[in-house]
Design a protein around this motif. Sequence first.
Motif, mmCIF file in Angstrom:
data_model
loop_
_atom_site.group_PDB
_atom_site.id
_atom_site.type_symbol
_atom_site.label_atom_id
_atom_site.label_comp_id
_atom_site.label_asym_id
_atom_site.label_seq_id
_atom_site.Cartn_x
_atom_site.Cartn_y
_atom_site.Cartn_z
ATOM 1 N N GLY A 90 0.816 -1.209 0.000
ATOM 2 C CA GLY A 90 0.000 0.000 0.000
ATOM 3 C C GLY A 90 0.845 1.252 0.000
ATOM 4 O O GLY A 90 2.010 1.234 -0.383
ATOM 5 N N THR A 91 0.254 2.351 0.457
ATOM 6 C CA THR A 91 0.942 3.634 0.542
ATOM 7 C C THR A 91 1.177 3.966 2.009
ATOM 8 O O THR A 91 0.252 3.952 2.810
ATOM 9 N N PHE A 92 2.426 4.279 2.341
ATOM 10 C CA PHE A 92 2.867 4.537 3.713
ATOM 11 C C PHE A 92 2.621 5.999 4.084
ATOM 12 O O PHE A 92 2.989 6.911 3.339
ATOM 13 N N TYR A 93 1.986 6.227 5.223
ATOM 14 C CA TYR A 93 1.761 7.581 5.734
ATOM 15 C C TYR A 93 2.264 7.654 7.166
ATOM 16 O O TYR A 93 1.976 6.767 7.981
ATOM 17 N N ARG A 94 2.986 8.728 7.498
ATOM 18 C CA ARG A 94 3.532 8.904 8.849
ATOM 19 C C ARG A 94 2.560 9.598 9.789
ATOM 20 O O ARG A 94 2.815 9.673 10.981
ATOM 21 N N LYS A 95 1.445 10.145 9.270
ATOM 22 C CA LYS A 95 0.460 10.790 10.127
ATOM 23 C C LYS A 95 -0.944 10.381 9.715
ATOM 24 O O LYS A 95 -1.170 9.981 8.576
ATOM 25 N N PRO A 96 -1.908 10.472 10.647
ATOM 26 C CA PRO A 96 -3.269 10.000 10.373
ATOM 27 C C PRO A 96 -4.009 10.826 9.320
ATOM 28 O O PRO A 96 -4.862 10.308 8.616
ATOM 29 N N SER A 97 -3.686 12.110 9.218
ATOM 30 C CA SER A 97 -4.251 12.979 8.183
ATOM 31 C C SER A 97 -3.300 14.159 8.003
ATOM 32 O O SER A 97 -2.455 14.419 8.867
ATOM 33 N N ASP A 142 9.931 6.932 3.152
ATOM 34 C CA ASP A 142 9.464 8.312 3.081
ATOM 35 C C ASP A 142 7.944 8.356 3.170
ATOM 36 O O ASP A 142 7.258 7.433 2.716
ATOM 37 N N ASP A 143 7.443 9.451 3.722
ATOM 38 C CA ASP A 143 6.000 9.650 3.831
ATOM 39 C C ASP A 143 5.370 9.654 2.434
ATOM 40 O O ASP A 143 5.942 10.177 1.477
ATOM 41 N N MET A 144 4.197 9.061 2.320
ATOM 42 C CA MET A 144 3.403 8.997 1.089
ATOM 43 C C MET A 144 4.091 8.215 -0.028
ATOM 44 O O MET A 144 3.888 8.480 -1.198
ATOM 45 N N SER A 145 4.906 7.229 0.328
ATOM 46 C CA SER A 145 5.540 6.413 -0.700
ATOM 47 C C SER A 145 4.971 4.999 -0.682
ATOM 48 O O SER A 145 4.516 4.522 0.355
ATOM 49 N N PRO A 146 4.994 4.314 -1.818
ATOM 50 C CA PRO A 146 4.461 2.947 -1.866
ATOM 51 C C PRO A 146 5.377 1.980 -1.126
ATOM 52 O O PRO A 146 6.598 2.146 -1.130
ATOM 53 N N VAL A 147 4.766 0.998 -0.473
ATOM 54 C CA VAL A 147 5.528 -0.044 0.220
ATOM 55 C C VAL A 147 5.037 -1.412 -0.236
ATOM 56 O O VAL A 147 3.887 -1.575 -0.623
ATOM 57 N N GLU A 148 5.927 -2.375 -0.167
ATOM 58 C CA GLU A 148 5.629 -3.751 -0.530
ATOM 59 C C GLU A 148 5.406 -4.571 0.738
ATOM 60 O O GLU A 148 5.794 -4.171 1.823
ATOM 61 N N TYR A 149 4.829 -5.746 0.574
ATOM 62 C CA TYR A 149 4.668 -6.671 1.689
ATOM 63 C C TYR A 149 6.051 -7.028 2.228
ATOM 64 O O TYR A 149 6.969 -7.310 1.466
ATOM 65 N N LEU A 153 10.179 -0.979 7.522
ATOM 66 C CA LEU A 153 9.646 0.373 7.706
ATOM 67 C C LEU A 153 10.420 1.145 8.782
ATOM 68 O O LEU A 153 10.732 2.317 8.607
ATOM 69 N N PHE A 154 10.712 0.476 9.907
ATOM 70 C CA PHE A 154 11.350 1.122 11.046
ATOM 71 C C PHE A 154 12.435 0.218 11.625
ATOM 72 O O PHE A 154 12.310 -1.010 11.581
#
Length: 159
Positions: A90-97, A142-149, A153-154
Amino acid sequence: MDLKEIQNLIKFVANSGVAEVKLEMDDVKITIRTTLEGHSSDVTYVQQMPAQNAIPQAVVPQQIAPAVSIPTAPVEENAHYITIKSPIIGTFYRKPSPDKPLFTEVGNTISKGDVLCVIEAMKLFNEIESEVSGKIIKILVDDMSPVEYDQPLFLVDPS
Protein backbone atom coordinates in the motif's frame (compact mmCIF):
# COMPACT_ATOMS: atom_id res chain seq x y z
CA MET A 1 11.14 -0.81 -25.56
CA ASP A 2 14.61 0.61 -26.14
CA LEU A 3 17.83 -0.03 -24.21
CA LYS A 4 17.58 3.23 -22.23
CA GLU A 5 14.09 2.32 -20.95
CA ILE A 6 15.34 -1.15 -19.96
CA GLN A 7 18.31 0.35 -18.09
CA ASN A 8 15.97 2.75 -16.22
CA LEU A 9 13.73 -0.18 -15.32
CA ILE A 10 16.73 -2.12 -13.98
CA LYS A 11 17.76 0.83 -11.79
CA PHE A 12 14.20 1.26 -10.50
CA VAL A 13 13.86 -2.43 -9.60
CA ALA A 14 17.30 -2.51 -7.93
CA ASN A 15 16.38 0.47 -5.73
CA SER A 16 12.91 -0.83 -4.86
CA GLY A 17 14.06 -3.89 -2.92
CA VAL A 18 11.85 -6.27 -4.94
CA ALA A 19 13.32 -9.74 -5.55
CA GLU A 20 11.93 -10.32 -9.05
CA VAL A 21 9.93 -8.44 -11.68
CA LYS A 22 8.52 -9.92 -14.88
CA LEU A 23 7.24 -7.63 -17.61
CA GLU A 24 5.60 -8.96 -20.76
CA MET A 25 4.50 -6.69 -23.60
CA ASP A 26 3.52 -7.36 -27.22
CA ASP A 27 6.83 -8.75 -28.47
CA VAL A 28 9.16 -8.32 -25.47
CA LYS A 29 9.46 -10.31 -22.27
CA ILE A 30 11.73 -8.95 -19.50
CA THR A 31 12.68 -10.66 -16.23
CA ILE A 32 14.73 -8.76 -13.63
CA ARG A 33 15.96 -10.67 -10.59
CA THR A 34 17.78 -9.08 -7.68
CA THR A 35 19.61 -11.14 -5.12
CA LEU A 36 20.08 -10.83 -1.39
CA GLU A 37 23.36 -10.63 0.50
CA GLY A 38 26.13 -13.02 -0.45
CA HIS A 39 24.42 -14.55 -3.50
CA SER A 40 25.39 -14.35 -7.16
CA SER A 41 25.17 -11.12 -9.13
CA ASP A 42 21.87 -9.78 -10.45
CA VAL A 43 20.93 -10.63 -14.02
CA THR A 44 18.40 -9.16 -16.40
CA TYR A 45 17.11 -11.06 -19.41
CA VAL A 46 15.27 -9.66 -22.42
CA GLN A 47 13.53 -12.11 -24.69
CA GLN A 48 12.11 -11.15 -28.07
CA MET A 49 8.80 -12.94 -28.59
CA PRO A 50 7.93 -14.08 -32.12
CA ALA A 51 5.08 -12.19 -33.77
CA GLN A 52 1.83 -14.17 -33.96
CA ASN A 53 1.74 -14.05 -37.77
CA ALA A 54 5.41 -14.93 -38.16
CA ILE A 55 6.83 -18.43 -38.30
CA PRO A 56 7.74 -19.53 -34.75
CA GLN A 57 11.44 -19.66 -34.07
CA ALA A 58 13.59 -20.49 -31.07
CA VAL A 59 14.40 -17.46 -28.96
CA VAL A 60 17.32 -17.47 -26.54
CA PRO A 61 17.38 -14.95 -23.67
CA GLN A 62 20.40 -12.71 -23.69
CA GLN A 63 22.04 -10.99 -20.77
CA ILE A 64 21.72 -7.20 -21.02
CA ALA A 65 23.31 -5.74 -17.91
CA PRO A 66 23.86 -6.64 -14.28
CA ALA A 67 21.74 -4.63 -11.87
CA VAL A 68 23.10 -2.86 -8.83
CA SER A 69 23.63 -5.23 -5.89
CA ILE A 70 22.48 -4.32 -2.40
CA PRO A 71 25.36 -3.54 -0.02
CA THR A 72 25.66 -5.84 2.99
CA ALA A 73 27.45 -3.54 5.49
CA PRO A 74 24.35 -1.65 6.78
CA VAL A 75 22.57 -4.92 7.55
CA GLU A 76 25.47 -6.09 9.73
CA GLU A 77 25.79 -2.83 11.68
CA ASN A 78 22.02 -2.79 12.36
CA ALA A 79 21.89 -6.48 13.34
CA HIS A 80 21.03 -5.82 17.00
CA TYR A 81 18.01 -3.67 16.06
CA ILE A 82 14.52 -5.02 15.45
CA THR A 83 13.06 -4.30 12.02
CA ILE A 84 9.36 -3.51 11.83
CA LYS A 85 8.11 -4.58 8.40
CA SER A 86 5.03 -3.78 6.36
CA PRO A 87 2.30 -6.41 6.76
CA ILE A 88 0.59 -5.31 3.51
CA ILE A 89 1.14 -3.61 0.16
CA GLY A 90 0.00 0.00 0.00
CA THR A 91 0.94 3.63 0.54
CA PHE A 92 2.87 4.54 3.71
CA TYR A 93 1.76 7.58 5.73
CA ARG A 94 3.53 8.90 8.85
CA LYS A 95 0.46 10.79 10.13
CA PRO A 96 -3.27 10.00 10.37
CA SER A 97 -4.25 12.98 8.18
CA PRO A 98 -2.47 15.97 6.62
CA ASP A 99 -3.42 18.33 9.47
CA LYS A 100 -2.45 15.94 12.32
CA PRO A 101 0.99 15.43 13.94
CA LEU A 102 3.31 12.54 13.04
CA PHE A 103 2.72 9.20 14.77
CA THR A 104 6.40 8.89 15.74
CA GLU A 105 9.83 10.40 15.12
CA VAL A 106 13.40 9.11 15.25
CA GLY A 107 14.44 9.03 18.90
CA ASN A 108 10.91 8.49 20.28
CA THR A 109 10.33 5.67 22.75
CA ILE A 110 7.50 3.37 21.70
CA SER A 111 5.55 0.67 23.49
CA LYS A 112 3.95 -2.50 22.22
CA GLY A 113 0.61 -1.55 20.62
CA ASP A 114 1.56 2.05 19.73
CA VAL A 115 0.47 3.12 16.23
CA LEU A 116 3.58 3.84 14.14
CA CYS A 117 2.08 4.66 10.75
CA VAL A 118 -0.87 4.10 8.44
CA ILE A 119 -0.79 2.08 5.22
CA GLU A 120 -3.51 2.76 2.69
CA ALA A 121 -4.56 -0.26 0.68
CA MET A 122 -7.58 -0.13 -1.64
CA LYS A 123 -8.92 3.07 -0.03
CA LEU A 124 -8.71 1.52 3.46
CA PHE A 125 -6.36 3.08 6.00
CA ASN A 126 -4.71 0.39 8.14
CA GLU A 127 -3.02 1.44 11.38
CA ILE A 128 0.29 -0.38 11.85
CA GLU A 129 0.96 -1.03 15.54
CA SER A 130 4.30 -1.84 17.11
CA GLU A 131 4.80 -5.42 18.24
CA VAL A 132 7.83 -4.42 20.35
CA SER A 133 8.83 -1.74 22.83
CA GLY A 134 11.96 0.34 22.35
CA LYS A 135 13.40 3.44 20.73
CA ILE A 136 12.93 4.38 17.05
CA ILE A 137 16.43 4.45 15.53
CA LYS A 138 15.55 4.97 11.88
CA ILE A 139 12.49 5.44 9.66
CA LEU A 140 13.27 3.58 6.44
CA VAL A 141 10.40 4.81 4.23
CA ASP A 142 9.46 8.31 3.08
CA ASP A 143 6.00 9.65 3.83
CA MET A 144 3.40 9.00 1.09
CA SER A 145 5.54 6.41 -0.70
CA PRO A 146 4.46 2.95 -1.87
CA VAL A 147 5.53 -0.04 0.22
CA GLU A 148 5.63 -3.75 -0.53
CA TYR A 149 4.67 -6.67 1.69
CA ASP A 150 7.45 -7.41 4.21
CA GLN A 151 9.34 -4.20 3.34
CA PRO A 152 11.30 -2.79 6.32
CA LEU A 153 9.65 0.37 7.71
CA PHE A 154 11.35 1.12 11.05
CA LEU A 155 14.46 0.13 12.99
CA VAL A 156 13.84 -0.17 16.73
CA ASP A 157 16.42 -0.50 19.51
CA PRO A 158 14.76 -2.83 22.04
CA SER A 159 17.21 -2.02 24.89
